[in-house]
Design a protein around this motif. Structure first.
Motif, PDB file in Angstrom:
ATOM      1  N   VAL A 207     -13.614   3.893   9.003  1.00  0.00           N
ATOM      2  CA  VAL A 207     -13.955   2.035  10.058  1.00  0.00           C
ATOM      3  C   VAL A 207     -14.216   1.317  11.108  1.00  0.00           C
ATOM      4  CG1 VAL A 207     -12.809   0.179   9.494  1.00  0.00           C
ATOM      5  CG2 VAL A 207     -15.935   0.381   9.408  1.00  0.00           C
ATOM      6  N   ARG A 208     -13.055   2.425  12.018  1.00  0.00           N
ATOM      7  CA  ARG A 208     -12.256   1.568  13.119  1.00  0.00           C
ATOM      8  C   ARG A 208     -12.947   2.444  13.954  1.00  0.00           C
ATOM      9  NH1 ARG A 208      -8.888   5.300  14.539  1.00  0.00           N
ATOM     10  NH2 ARG A 208      -7.860   5.915  12.971  1.00  0.00           N
ATOM     11  N   LEU A 209     -13.525   3.585  14.130  1.00  0.00           N
ATOM     12  CA  LEU A 209     -14.086   4.772  14.398  1.00  0.00           C
ATOM     13  C   LEU A 209     -15.916   4.606  14.562  1.00  0.00           C
ATOM     14  CD1 LEU A 209     -11.986   7.755  13.794  1.00  0.00           C
ATOM     15  CD2 LEU A 209     -12.267   6.364  15.599  1.00  0.00           C
ATOM     16  N   ARG A 214     -21.098   4.971  16.799  1.00  0.00           N
ATOM     17  CA  ARG A 214     -22.590   4.403  18.034  1.00  0.00           C
ATOM     18  C   ARG A 214     -21.554   3.607  18.904  1.00  0.00           C
ATOM     19  NH1 ARG A 214     -26.295   3.762  13.472  1.00  0.00           N
ATOM     20  NH2 ARG A 214     -27.736   2.770  15.026  1.00  0.00           N
ATOM     21  N   SER A 215     -22.095   4.818  19.914  1.00  0.00           N
ATOM     22  CA  SER A 215     -20.922   4.244  20.799  1.00  0.00           C
ATOM     23  C   SER A 215     -21.670   4.117  22.232  1.00  0.00           C
ATOM     24  CB  SER A 215     -21.018   5.351  21.449  1.00  0.00           C
ATOM     25  OG  SER A 215     -21.864   5.993  22.546  1.00  0.00           O
ATOM     26  N   ARG A 216     -20.921   3.083  22.942  1.00  0.00           N
ATOM     27  CA  ARG A 216     -21.271   2.494  24.032  1.00  0.00           C
ATOM     28  C   ARG A 216     -22.469   2.826  25.240  1.00  0.00           C
ATOM     29  NH1 ARG A 216     -17.217   0.173  25.585  1.00  0.00           N
ATOM     30  NH2 ARG A 216     -17.983  -1.012  27.105  1.00  0.00           N
ATOM     31  N   GLU A 217     -22.398   4.461  25.445  1.00  0.00           N
ATOM     32  CA  GLU A 217     -22.622   5.457  26.157  1.00  0.00           C
ATOM     33  C   GLU A 217     -24.552   5.245  25.612  1.00  0.00           C
ATOM     34  OE1 GLU A 217     -19.329   6.276  26.763  1.00  0.00           O
ATOM     35  OE2 GLU A 217     -19.698   6.173  25.167  1.00  0.00           O
ATOM     36  N   ALA A 218     -24.729   5.218  23.881  1.00  0.00           N
ATOM     37  CA  ALA A 218     -25.652   5.722  23.378  1.00  0.00           C
ATOM     38  C   ALA A 218     -26.582   4.390  23.864  1.00  0.00           C
ATOM     39  CB  ALA A 218     -25.382   5.684  21.614  1.00  0.00           C
ATOM     40  N   CYS A 219     -25.862   2.672  23.934  1.00  0.00           N
ATOM     41  CA  CYS A 219     -26.389   1.330  24.487  1.00  0.00           C
ATOM     42  C   CYS A 219     -26.713   1.581  25.763  1.00  0.00           C
ATOM     43  CB  CYS A 219     -25.469   0.216  23.812  1.00  0.00           C
ATOM     44  SG  CYS A 219     -24.732   0.212  22.089  1.00  0.00           S
ATOM     45  N   ILE A 220     -25.689   2.493  25.881  1.00  0.00           N
ATOM     46  CA  ILE A 220     -26.499   2.457  27.975  1.00  0.00           C
ATOM     47  C   ILE A 220     -27.656   2.717  28.245  1.00  0.00           C
ATOM     48  CG2 ILE A 220     -25.674   3.367  29.718  1.00  0.00           C
ATOM     49  CD1 ILE A 220     -22.261   2.089  29.544  1.00  0.00           C
ATOM     50  N   ILE A 221     -27.664   4.372  27.789  1.00  0.00           N
ATOM     51  CA  ILE A 221     -28.418   4.746  27.481  1.00  0.00           C
ATOM     52  C   ILE A 221     -29.907   4.531  27.827  1.00  0.00           C
ATOM     53  CG2 ILE A 221     -28.994   7.326  26.847  1.00  0.00           C
ATOM     54  CD1 ILE A 221     -26.435   8.280  27.107  1.00  0.00           C
ATOM     55  N   SER A 222     -29.649   4.197  26.277  1.00  0.00           N
ATOM     56  CA  SER A 222     -31.527   3.416  25.389  1.00  0.00           C
ATOM     57  C   SER A 222     -31.463   2.159  26.690  1.00  0.00           C
ATOM     58  CB  SER A 222     -30.491   3.351  24.552  1.00  0.00           C
ATOM     59  OG  SER A 222     -31.847   2.466  23.287  1.00  0.00           O
ATOM     60  N   ASP A 274     -13.350  -4.936  18.348  1.00  0.00           N
ATOM     61  CA  ASP A 274     -13.226  -3.945  17.631  1.00  0.00           C
ATOM     62  C   ASP A 274     -11.801  -4.388  16.950  1.00  0.00           C
ATOM     63  OD1 ASP A 274     -11.402  -3.922  19.714  1.00  0.00           O
ATOM     64  OD2 ASP A 274     -11.743  -1.922  20.434  1.00  0.00           O
ATOM     65  N   ALA A 275     -10.680  -5.223  17.274  1.00  0.00           N
ATOM     66  CA  ALA A 275      -9.524  -5.458  16.706  1.00  0.00           C
ATOM     67  C   ALA A 275     -10.060  -6.087  14.964  1.00  0.00           C
ATOM     68  CB  ALA A 275      -8.852  -6.718  17.900  1.00  0.00           C
ATOM     69  N   ASP A 276     -10.971  -6.744  15.169  1.00  0.00           N
ATOM     70  CA  ASP A 276     -11.178  -6.939  13.727  1.00  0.00           C
ATOM     71  C   ASP A 276     -11.434  -5.943  13.052  1.00  0.00           C
ATOM     72  OD1 ASP A 276     -11.179 -10.064  13.792  1.00  0.00           O
ATOM     73  OD2 ASP A 276     -12.869  -9.278  15.389  1.00  0.00           O
ATOM     74  N   TYR A 277     -11.502  -5.042  13.047  1.00  0.00           N
ATOM     75  CA  TYR A 277     -11.837  -3.713  11.697  1.00  0.00           C
ATOM     76  C   TYR A 277     -10.352  -3.313  11.073  1.00  0.00           C
ATOM     77  CZ  TYR A 277     -16.386  -1.870  14.357  1.00  0.00           C
ATOM     78  OH  TYR A 277     -17.428  -2.494  15.246  1.00  0.00           O
ATOM     79  N   ASP A 278      -9.247  -3.665  11.617  1.00  0.00           N
ATOM     80  CA  ASP A 278      -8.330  -2.955  10.962  1.00  0.00           C
ATOM     81  C   ASP A 278      -8.084  -4.321  10.572  1.00  0.00           C
ATOM     82  OD1 ASP A 278      -7.928  -0.997  12.142  1.00  0.00           O
ATOM     83  OD2 ASP A 278      -6.297  -1.880  14.111  1.00  0.00           O
ATOM     84  N   THR A 279      -8.552  -5.196  10.256  1.00  0.00           N
ATOM     85  CA  THR A 279      -8.607  -6.730   9.408  1.00  0.00           C
ATOM     86  C   THR A 279      -9.492  -7.084   8.384  1.00  0.00           C
ATOM     87  OG1 THR A 279      -9.114  -8.341  10.910  1.00  0.00           O
ATOM     88  CG2 THR A 279      -6.605  -7.726  10.591  1.00  0.00           C
ATOM     89  N   ILE A 280     -10.728  -7.128   8.694  1.00  0.00           N
ATOM     90  CA  ILE A 280     -11.895  -7.558   8.408  1.00  0.00           C
ATOM     91  C   ILE A 280     -12.874  -6.153   7.588  1.00  0.00           C
ATOM     92  CG2 ILE A 280     -14.189  -8.308   8.696  1.00  0.00           C
ATOM     93  CD1 ILE A 280     -13.078 -10.029  10.610  1.00  0.00           C
ATOM     94  N   GLY A 281     -12.357  -4.945   8.196  1.00  0.00           N
ATOM     95  CA  GLY A 281     -12.974  -3.659   7.612  1.00  0.00           C
ATOM     96  C   GLY A 281     -14.365  -3.900   7.861  1.00  0.00           C
ATOM     97  N   LYS A 291     -17.509  -4.748  19.997  1.00  0.00           N
ATOM     98  CA  LYS A 291     -16.859  -2.377  20.866  1.00  0.00           C
ATOM     99  C   LYS A 291     -15.367  -3.765  20.951  1.00  0.00           C
ATOM    100  CE  LYS A 291     -20.900  -0.204  21.536  1.00  0.00           C
ATOM    101  NZ  LYS A 291     -21.879  -1.373  20.626  1.00  0.00           N
ATOM    102  N   THR A 292     -14.922  -3.822  22.685  1.00  0.00           N
ATOM    103  CA  THR A 292     -14.063  -3.722  22.709  1.00  0.00           C
ATOM    104  C   THR A 292     -14.077  -6.183  23.426  1.00  0.00           C
ATOM    105  OG1 THR A 292     -14.275  -4.096  25.108  1.00  0.00           O
ATOM    106  CG2 THR A 292     -13.748  -2.043  23.605  1.00  0.00           C
ATOM    107  N   ALA A 293     -13.034  -6.216  23.250  1.00  0.00           N
ATOM    108  CA  ALA A 293     -12.815  -7.477  23.487  1.00  0.00           C
ATOM    109  C   ALA A 293     -13.185  -7.612  25.019  1.00  0.00           C
ATOM    110  CB  ALA A 293     -10.925  -8.616  23.381  1.00  0.00           C
ATOM    111  N   ALA A 294     -13.255  -6.367  25.568  1.00  0.00           N
ATOM    112  CA  ALA A 294     -13.843  -6.728  27.633  1.00  0.00           C
ATOM    113  C   ALA A 294     -15.124  -6.551  27.212  1.00  0.00           C
ATOM    114  CB  ALA A 294     -13.282  -5.702  27.693  1.00  0.00           C
ATOM    115  N   ASP A 295     -15.402  -6.152  25.828  1.00  0.00           N
ATOM    116  CA  ASP A 295     -17.093  -6.428  26.095  1.00  0.00           C
ATOM    117  C   ASP A 295     -17.525  -7.332  25.467  1.00  0.00           C
ATOM    118  OD1 ASP A 295     -18.013  -3.598  26.838  1.00  0.00           O
ATOM    119  OD2 ASP A 295     -16.912  -3.114  25.052  1.00  0.00           O
ATOM    120  N   ARG A 296     -16.368  -8.284  24.667  1.00  0.00           N
ATOM    121  CA  ARG A 296     -17.112  -9.249  24.461  1.00  0.00           C
ATOM    122  C   ARG A 296     -17.240 -10.385  25.815  1.00  0.00           C
ATOM    123  NH1 ARG A 296     -12.630 -11.755  20.691  1.00  0.00           N
ATOM    124  NH2 ARG A 296     -11.746 -11.287  22.281  1.00  0.00           N
ATOM    125  N   ASP A 297     -16.023 -10.451  26.265  1.00  0.00           N
ATOM    126  CA  ASP A 297     -15.873 -11.184  27.586  1.00  0.00           C
ATOM    127  C   ASP A 297     -16.695 -10.975  28.253  1.00  0.00           C
ATOM    128  OD1 ASP A 297     -12.895 -12.285  26.248  1.00  0.00           O
ATOM    129  OD2 ASP A 297     -12.024 -10.996  27.573  1.00  0.00           O
TER     130      ASP A 297
END
Length: 453
Positions: A207-209, A214-222, A274-281, A291-297
């Motif tokens: 799930v971490r993948l 559903r990548s950032r590129e898919a969002c940016i392009i659209s 995305d760090a939460d995929y390892d704990t919350i799944g 996505k990333t903590a940088a995106d969240r910020d």
């Protein structure tokens, strides 16, 4: 003079101010919002006088993106259960999405939902009409004084209402006289990512993948493509659940009332990374992906600087059994409507936002963005949609607290301090300290537009 209800001894947060004060309500409407303490006679002459004992008094939140699963997917949730979860979270109005079964893609489908909600919903309600590749006539004859706008899926998600015909898209952007609210992910990019990663992992994709599929590129392009199309045709475009730093830069910091292109961010994209995929799944598997903590910020900063206009939930209940599996097989989406306001106020307590900003983005701005009639503010003459929130006692969120039919929350085990203790809808107390009123009901939302004739 007699009054129906007074809320007093609270901190009112409204229109970028916080002050000690009280609110007077008669019938469905607010008749006074005042600083200080009410006169003793005012309290004595009220049918119901509630001392909130220092709690915060806020306008009820307005959530412009929920999936209440009604009709056809009601094993996950329905208008009855999910509207009660909303009430418990201080959300007094919702706009439901069309990817139900059958999908809400005609004016008669919308009429059915409105009639159904009148008998089921504990809070105020409204329903988007969905776009398809061949229902433009329905979109053009819709009464947008009763419908918030058109929902357009530019990437497939639950229900797969993907619109990918270029001529249809051009005509929607050119001709629809209403807000076009989009799920913005590029389908071709997603499919290419999915095929490549599924082959690499022989179908067992962790799930971490999910953010790689559903990548950032898919969002940016659209999103870039949609904004270009909206500018070409002068469309009123609203981009739902923005999730990347790059997308934020595409939006303006102009005042909301000056914008033709606006953006929403969801509470889960502001809370998780995305760090939460390892704990919350799979509980944190959403579309678009967390996505990333940088995106969240960056999303947090975008909310502060006005590029992102409102906060919603994309409340999307699934049974836990449907959330089992991997990045390819587990359902995407999570219930958030019951805890979105507490989560946002928690972020305010951490210094990420102010409480005034939270109220602006969850209450005032949605009302302004959709031109909702007499809601979203604590003002004389406005409907008395109110949330009362305490913040002095920590508590642990558990699955057992969830009022959604799916019976779980991605926040299970999280310690929060902000708790909705009372919710009023149209002047009536619909939720109080864990209990939903048996006669709780809301009204159809009205929009200050002329019907499309």
């Amino acid at each position: 003079m007699k009054h129906d209800l007074i809320l007093f001894n609270g901190t009112i947060i409204n229109e970028n101010r916080s002050f000690k004060g009280y609110i007077v309500i008669d019938g469905e409407l607010i008749t006074d919002v005042a600083e200080g303490s009410p006169d003793k006679t005012l309290i004595e002459n009220a049918t119901d006088a509630i001392d909130v004992k220092g709690a915060y008094i806020l306008p009820g939140a307005i959530d412009d993106q929920v999936h209440f699963r009604d009709p056809g997917l009601t094993h996950k949730g329905d208008i009855f259960t999910e509207s009660r979860a909303a009430a418990a979270g201080g959300v007094t109005s919702f706009m439901d999405m069309p990817n139900t079964k059958p999908p809400t893609v005609s004016t008669s489908d919308v009429e059915w939902k409105l009639a159904h909600a009148a008998n089921q919903s504990a809070v105020n309600y409204s329903f988007f009409i969905g776009a398809t590749n061949d229902n433009l006539d329905e979109l053009l004859k819709c009464d947008y004084s009763r419908v918030p706008g058109v929902k357009l899926f530019l990437g497939s998600s639950t229900g797969n209402m993907l619109v990918d015909n270029e001529e249809t898209l051009n005509r929607i952007f050119r001709d629809v006289p209403a807000i076009i609210a989009i799920h913005s992910e590029d389908e071709a990019t997603i499919r290419e990512n999915r095929d490549k990663i599924a082959h690499e992992y022989n179908g067992e994709v962790p799930v971490r993948l999910h953010p790689a599929i559903r990548s950032r590129e898919a969002c940016i392009i659209s999103t870039r493509r949609a904004i270009d199309r909206a500018r070409k045709y002068g469309s009123r475009l609203h981009v739902l659940h923005v999730s990347t730093a790059e997308e934020i830069e595409m939006f303006s910091t102009e005042p909301l009332d000056k914008k033709l292109i606006t953006a929403e961010v969801c509470a889960h994209h502001l809370w998780f990374s995305d760090a939460d995929y390892d704990t919350i799944g799979t509980r944190v598997k959403m579309n678009p992906a967390v996505k990333t903590a940088a995106d969240r910020d960056a999303l947090r900063q975008g909310l502060r600087d006005g590029r992102l206009d409102i906060v919603a939930t994309d409340h999307a209940p699934h049974l836990l059994s449907e959330k089992e599996g991997n990045a390819l097989t587990a359902a995407s989406g999570a219930p958030m409507v019951q805890f979105s306001l507490p989560v946002m106020l928690e972020l305010a307590d951490r210094g990420i936002f102010t409480r005034e900003l939270v109220v602006d983005k969850m209450c005032h701005a949605p009302a302004e963005l959709y031109n909702i009639d007499k809601r979203g503010y604590l003002r004389k003459g406005y409907y008395a949609d109110i949330a009362v929130v305490t913040s002095d006692t920590p508590y642990e969120v558990t699955d057992g607290m969830a009022l959604s039919r799916c019976g779980w929350t991605p926040l299970d085990g999280t310690i929060l301090h902000n708790r909705v203790v009372m919710t009023f809808v149209n002047g009536k107390k619909v939720y109080s300290h864990g209990t939903i009123s048996p006669d709780a009901s809301g009204h159809e939302l009205k929009y200050n537009r002329k019907p499309n004739i």
